[in-house]
Scaffold this motif. Structure first.
Motif, PDB file in Angstrom:
ATOM      1  N   GLY A 144       0.783  -1.030  -0.030  1.00  0.00           N
ATOM      2  CA  GLY A 144       0.092  -0.024  -0.135  1.00  0.00           C
ATOM      3  C   GLY A 144       0.954   1.354  -0.166  1.00  0.00           C
ATOM      4  N   ILE A 145       2.075   1.144  -0.249  1.00  0.00           N
ATOM      5  CA  ILE A 145       2.696   2.206  -0.178  1.00  0.00           C
ATOM      6  C   ILE A 145       2.868   2.929  -1.421  1.00  0.00           C
ATOM      7  CG2 ILE A 145       5.249   3.075   0.047  1.00  0.00           C
ATOM      8  CD1 ILE A 145       5.862   0.686   1.852  1.00  0.00           C
ATOM      9  N   ARG A 146       2.578   4.279  -1.431  1.00  0.00           N
ATOM     10  CA  ARG A 146       2.452   4.836  -2.632  1.00  0.00           C
ATOM     11  C   ARG A 146       3.921   4.818  -3.591  1.00  0.00           C
ATOM     12  NH1 ARG A 146       0.827  10.848  -0.903  1.00  0.00           N
ATOM     13  NH2 ARG A 146       2.875  10.363   0.259  1.00  0.00           N
ATOM     14  N   PRO A 147       3.664   4.922  -4.939  1.00  0.00           N
ATOM     15  CA  PRO A 147       4.374   4.798  -5.925  1.00  0.00           C
ATOM     16  C   PRO A 147       5.688   5.949  -5.498  1.00  0.00           C
ATOM     17  CG  PRO A 147       2.515   4.275  -7.045  1.00  0.00           C
ATOM     18  CD  PRO A 147       2.232   4.728  -5.431  1.00  0.00           C
ATOM     19  N   ILE A 202       7.232  -0.075 -13.860  1.00  0.00           N
ATOM     20  CA  ILE A 202       7.481  -1.393 -13.424  1.00  0.00           C
ATOM     21  C   ILE A 202       5.807  -1.920 -12.837  1.00  0.00           C
ATOM     22  CG2 ILE A 202       8.406  -2.770 -11.533  1.00  0.00           C
ATOM     23  CD1 ILE A 202      11.202  -1.328 -12.124  1.00  0.00           C
ATOM     24  N   LEU A 203       5.337  -0.988 -12.044  1.00  0.00           N
ATOM     25  CA  LEU A 203       3.991  -1.409 -11.480  1.00  0.00           C
ATOM     26  C   LEU A 203       2.959  -1.496 -12.555  1.00  0.00           C
ATOM     27  CD1 LEU A 203       3.919   0.911  -8.309  1.00  0.00           C
ATOM     28  CD2 LEU A 203       4.357  -1.531  -8.487  1.00  0.00           C
ATOM     29  N   ALA A 204       3.080  -0.730 -13.764  1.00  0.00           N
ATOM     30  CA  ALA A 204       1.991  -0.737 -14.488  1.00  0.00           C
ATOM     31  C   ALA A 204       2.207  -2.192 -15.194  1.00  0.00           C
ATOM     32  CB  ALA A 204       2.031   0.425 -15.387  1.00  0.00           C
ATOM     33  N   TYR A 236      -3.735   3.596  -2.096  1.00  0.00           N
ATOM     34  CA  TYR A 236      -2.469   3.963  -1.335  1.00  0.00           C
ATOM     35  C   TYR A 236      -2.885   4.433   0.338  1.00  0.00           C
ATOM     36  CZ  TYR A 236      -1.093   4.580  -6.096  1.00  0.00           C
ATOM     37  OH  TYR A 236      -0.721   4.029  -7.441  1.00  0.00           O
ATOM     38  N   VAL A 237      -1.705   4.400   0.965  1.00  0.00           N
ATOM     39  CA  VAL A 237      -1.848   4.675   2.302  1.00  0.00           C
ATOM     40  C   VAL A 237      -0.404   5.398   2.400  1.00  0.00           C
ATOM     41  CG1 VAL A 237      -3.005   2.576   2.942  1.00  0.00           C
ATOM     42  CG2 VAL A 237      -0.572   2.733   3.112  1.00  0.00           C
ATOM     43  N   THR A 238      -0.414   6.253   3.328  1.00  0.00           N
ATOM     44  CA  THR A 238       0.709   6.656   3.808  1.00  0.00           C
ATOM     45  C   THR A 238       1.582   5.683   4.414  1.00  0.00           C
ATOM     46  OG1 THR A 238      -0.344   7.480   5.761  1.00  0.00           O
ATOM     47  CG2 THR A 238      -0.111   9.178   3.962  1.00  0.00           C
ATOM     48  N   ALA A 239       2.702   6.080   4.361  1.00  0.00           N
ATOM     49  CA  ALA A 239       3.576   4.955   4.999  1.00  0.00           C
ATOM     50  C   ALA A 239       4.610   5.440   5.963  1.00  0.00           C
ATOM     51  CB  ALA A 239       4.597   4.450   3.706  1.00  0.00           C
ATOM     52  N   PRO A 240       3.803   5.702   7.067  1.00  0.00           N
ATOM     53  CA  PRO A 240       4.620   6.005   8.331  1.00  0.00           C
ATOM     54  C   PRO A 240       5.844   5.059   8.662  1.00  0.00           C
ATOM     55  CG  PRO A 240       2.660   4.935   8.945  1.00  0.00           C
ATOM     56  CD  PRO A 240       2.639   5.076   7.393  1.00  0.00           C
ATOM     57  N   SER A 241       5.605   3.809   8.273  1.00  0.00           N
ATOM     58  CA  SER A 241       6.662   2.832   8.552  1.00  0.00           C
ATOM     59  C   SER A 241       7.985   3.014   7.627  1.00  0.00           C
ATOM     60  CB  SER A 241       6.175   1.417   8.404  1.00  0.00           C
ATOM     61  OG  SER A 241       5.833   1.273   7.161  1.00  0.00           O
ATOM     62  N   ILE A 242       7.796   3.744   6.607  1.00  0.00           N
ATOM     63  CA  ILE A 242       9.084   3.841   5.576  1.00  0.00           C
ATOM     64  C   ILE A 242       9.904   4.628   6.291  1.00  0.00           C
ATOM     65  CG2 ILE A 242       9.625   4.795   3.637  1.00  0.00           C
ATOM     66  CD1 ILE A 242       6.955   4.303   2.683  1.00  0.00           C
ATOM     67  N   PRO A 243      11.027   4.157   6.428  1.00  0.00           N
ATOM     68  CA  PRO A 243      12.429   4.821   7.059  1.00  0.00           C
ATOM     69  C   PRO A 243      12.495   6.039   6.322  1.00  0.00           C
ATOM     70  CG  PRO A 243      12.980   3.147   5.904  1.00  0.00           C
ATOM     71  CD  PRO A 243      11.436   2.885   5.679  1.00  0.00           C
ATOM     72  N   ALA A 244      13.045   7.009   7.239  1.00  0.00           N
ATOM     73  CA  ALA A 244      13.236   8.261   6.804  1.00  0.00           C
ATOM     74  C   ALA A 244      14.106   8.177   5.406  1.00  0.00           C
ATOM     75  CB  ALA A 244      13.933   9.122   7.632  1.00  0.00           C
ATOM     76  N   TYR A 245      13.699   9.019   4.717  1.00  0.00           N
ATOM     77  CA  TYR A 245      14.415   8.892   3.247  1.00  0.00           C
ATOM     78  C   TYR A 245      15.770   9.599   3.682  1.00  0.00           C
ATOM     79  CZ  TYR A 245      16.180  10.603  -1.054  1.00  0.00           C
ATOM     80  OH  TYR A 245      16.883  11.029  -2.300  1.00  0.00           O
ATOM     81  N   HIS A 246      16.661   8.678   3.387  1.00  0.00           N
ATOM     82  CA  HIS A 246      18.161   9.272   3.417  1.00  0.00           C
ATOM     83  C   HIS A 246      18.523  10.088   2.323  1.00  0.00           C
ATOM     84  CE1 HIS A 246      18.401   6.690   6.985  1.00  0.00           C
ATOM     85  NE2 HIS A 246      17.983   5.651   6.328  1.00  0.00           N
ATOM     86  N   PRO A 247      18.890  11.363   2.396  1.00  0.00           N
ATOM     87  CA  PRO A 247      19.201  12.093   1.140  1.00  0.00           C
ATOM     88  C   PRO A 247      20.306  11.632   0.670  1.00  0.00           C
ATOM     89  CG  PRO A 247      19.562  13.312   3.363  1.00  0.00           C
ATOM     90  CD  PRO A 247      18.745  11.920   3.429  1.00  0.00           C
ATOM     91  N   PRO A 248      20.336  11.829  -0.548  1.00  0.00           N
ATOM     92  CA  PRO A 248      21.397  11.293  -1.532  1.00  0.00           C
ATOM     93  C   PRO A 248      22.957  11.316  -0.997  1.00  0.00           C
ATOM     94  CG  PRO A 248      19.835  12.425  -2.663  1.00  0.00           C
ATOM     95  CD  PRO A 248      19.453  12.532  -1.518  1.00  0.00           C
ATOM     96  N   THR A 249      22.928  12.520  -0.357  1.00  0.00           N
ATOM     97  CA  THR A 249      24.062  13.162   0.136  1.00  0.00           C
ATOM     98  C   THR A 249      25.337  12.837  -0.649  1.00  0.00           C
ATOM     99  OG1 THR A 249      23.718  11.177   1.519  1.00  0.00           O
ATOM    100  CG2 THR A 249      23.997  13.210   2.410  1.00  0.00           C
ATOM    101  N   PRO A 250      26.300  13.133  -0.281  1.00  0.00           N
ATOM    102  CA  PRO A 250      27.629  12.872  -1.063  1.00  0.00           C
ATOM    103  C   PRO A 250      27.719  11.302  -1.148  1.00  0.00           C
ATOM    104  CG  PRO A 250      27.998  13.861   1.260  1.00  0.00           C
ATOM    105  CD  PRO A 250      26.426  13.616   0.847  1.00  0.00           C
ATOM    106  N   VAL A 251      26.840  10.718  -1.323  1.00  0.00           N
ATOM    107  CA  VAL A 251      26.822   9.339  -1.492  1.00  0.00           C
ATOM    108  C   VAL A 251      27.556   9.009  -2.582  1.00  0.00           C
ATOM    109  CG1 VAL A 251      25.611   7.154  -1.356  1.00  0.00           C
ATOM    110  CG2 VAL A 251      24.697   9.160  -0.579  1.00  0.00           C
TER     111      VAL A 251
END
Length: 354
Positions: A38-41, A58-60, A275-290
DNA sequence: TTCGTTACGGTTGAC
DNA sequence: ACGTCAACCGTAACG
């Protein structure tokens, strides 16, 4: 000699990709899994750092075909040398070994096998005789040996893509699944089937049940991404009674529309629209200087991509992540409904791998 | 903000 | 052996 892109490129989200090449099956699977949950695209896109266009696609496709696998890349449809034509040429040659190519050409036309638009040239016929038919006496030998290798598959599929060296031995035996590896859900089966493919087994998707390999993500940017997928028929015994992949399997998207709606489509991803919101989704880690080597952080996905590409990062962590990627483990926490939806025909063995 | 669509630059593999 | 062609890819950008 370093043909393979060492790392791939980094997209706007910080995700790594290899231009022109499909995302790893692991990520594709993850995308579908998250959607099933149920996590939104858009959230999936951010979390996995895959462009939303790609997630959407991919989902389509999954909704439409039941398969998460990419289409077959490369190759081309047979223009004139269709299996039927080859068969007829073979017949003509068998009946009259001394027949000339131009005579075969005439006969193809006369017999209505071809019309003037798809009539092979003499040189094409010669090539067919040389390459596909060759010495008829050897031919029969070849045929028999081939059949013993692939009993249910009388003919080599046209454009047998994604069939890089696989653990399937020539005898069709399955190479032992490496420790910690799980089979890939049946819906990940992939193979190219042109609309003209006549193989029932192709249609049933028997041929290419694939399995995530260790090399899957470890070799992500390797030159042969398709190597991720290997056939594992053991887990999906070819049987008319076991519709491996929704009976759909990878028809070229275009050929799909006008055709029957696959049952999977109905049950495939019903929750995607809710869709549902996804509170369980871990915070998005910014791309950073990755470095291109960001990894999907362990939390939800446990994916480690990219840089893990470092050949043989071979760490326990790495393999662990592979486990999660590849398979049934990925269904952990999913309801039976979810699991069925994503992998409607999970084989008991696969399930037991949990 | 979300997401479907598409141009683009790329890879692949049969012919 | 090599070039062509047509399939596919994911990203980025647009609406």
């Amino acid at each position: 000699m370093t043909p393979e892109p060492a790392f791939g490129e980094v997209n706007q989200l910080g995700g790594v990709f290899v231009n022109g090449r499909p995302l790893p099956n692991a990520i594709r699977l993850r995308i579908v899994e998250l959607a099933q949950l149920g996590i939104r695209p858009c959230d999936i896109s951010r979390q996995l750092r895959v462009s939303h266009g790609c997630v959407s696609k991919i989902l389509a496709r999954y909704n439409e075909t039941g398969s998460i696998l990419p289409g077959a890349i490369g190759g081309s449809k047979p223009r004139v040398t269709t299996p039927t034509v080859v068969k007829h040429i073979r017949t003509y040659k068998q009946r009259d070994p001394g027949i000339f190519a131009w005579e075969i050409r005439d006969r193809l036309l006369a017999d209505g096998v071809c019309d003037k638009f798809n009539l092979p040239s003499v040189s094409s016929i010669s090539r067919i005789l040389r390459n596909k038919i060759g010495n008829l006496s050897q031919q029969s030998q070849y045929e028999s040996s081939k059949q013993s290798s692939h009993p249910p598959q009388p003919t080599l599929p046209y454009n047998h893509i994604y069939s890089y060296p696989t653990p399937i031995g020539a005898s069709g035996t399955k190479v032992p699944t490496p420790p910690g590896m799980h089979s890939l859900p049946g819906h990940m089966a992939m193979h190219r089937i042109w609309p003209s493919s006549h193989s029932v087994t192709d249609i049933l998707g028997i041929r290419s049940i694939t399995e995530q390999q260790i090399s899957d993500s470890s070799s992500f940017p390797s030159a042969k991404l398709e190597e991720w997928s290997v056939i594992n028929r053991t887990h999906f015994p070819p049987s008319a009674s076991s519709p491996i992949v929704n009976g759909v399997q990878d028809k070229p998207p275009h050929s799909i529309e006008p055709e029957a709606k696959y049952t999977q489509t109905q049950s495939g991803l019903p929750t995607v629209n809710s869709y549902v919101t996804a509170p369980s989704i871990p915070a998005y880690h910014p791309p950073t200087p990755v470095s291109p080597y960001m990894g999907y952080s362990a939390t939800t996905s446990a994916y480690v991509t990219g840089p893990t590409w470092q050949p043989h990062s071979g760490s326990a962590l790495y393999h662990h992540s592979c486990d999660n990627i590849a398979a049934p483990l990925a269904f952990k926490g999913m309801t039976a409904h979810h699991r069925d939806a994503i992998h409607p025909h999970a084989h008991p063995i696969t399930a037991s791998a949990l």
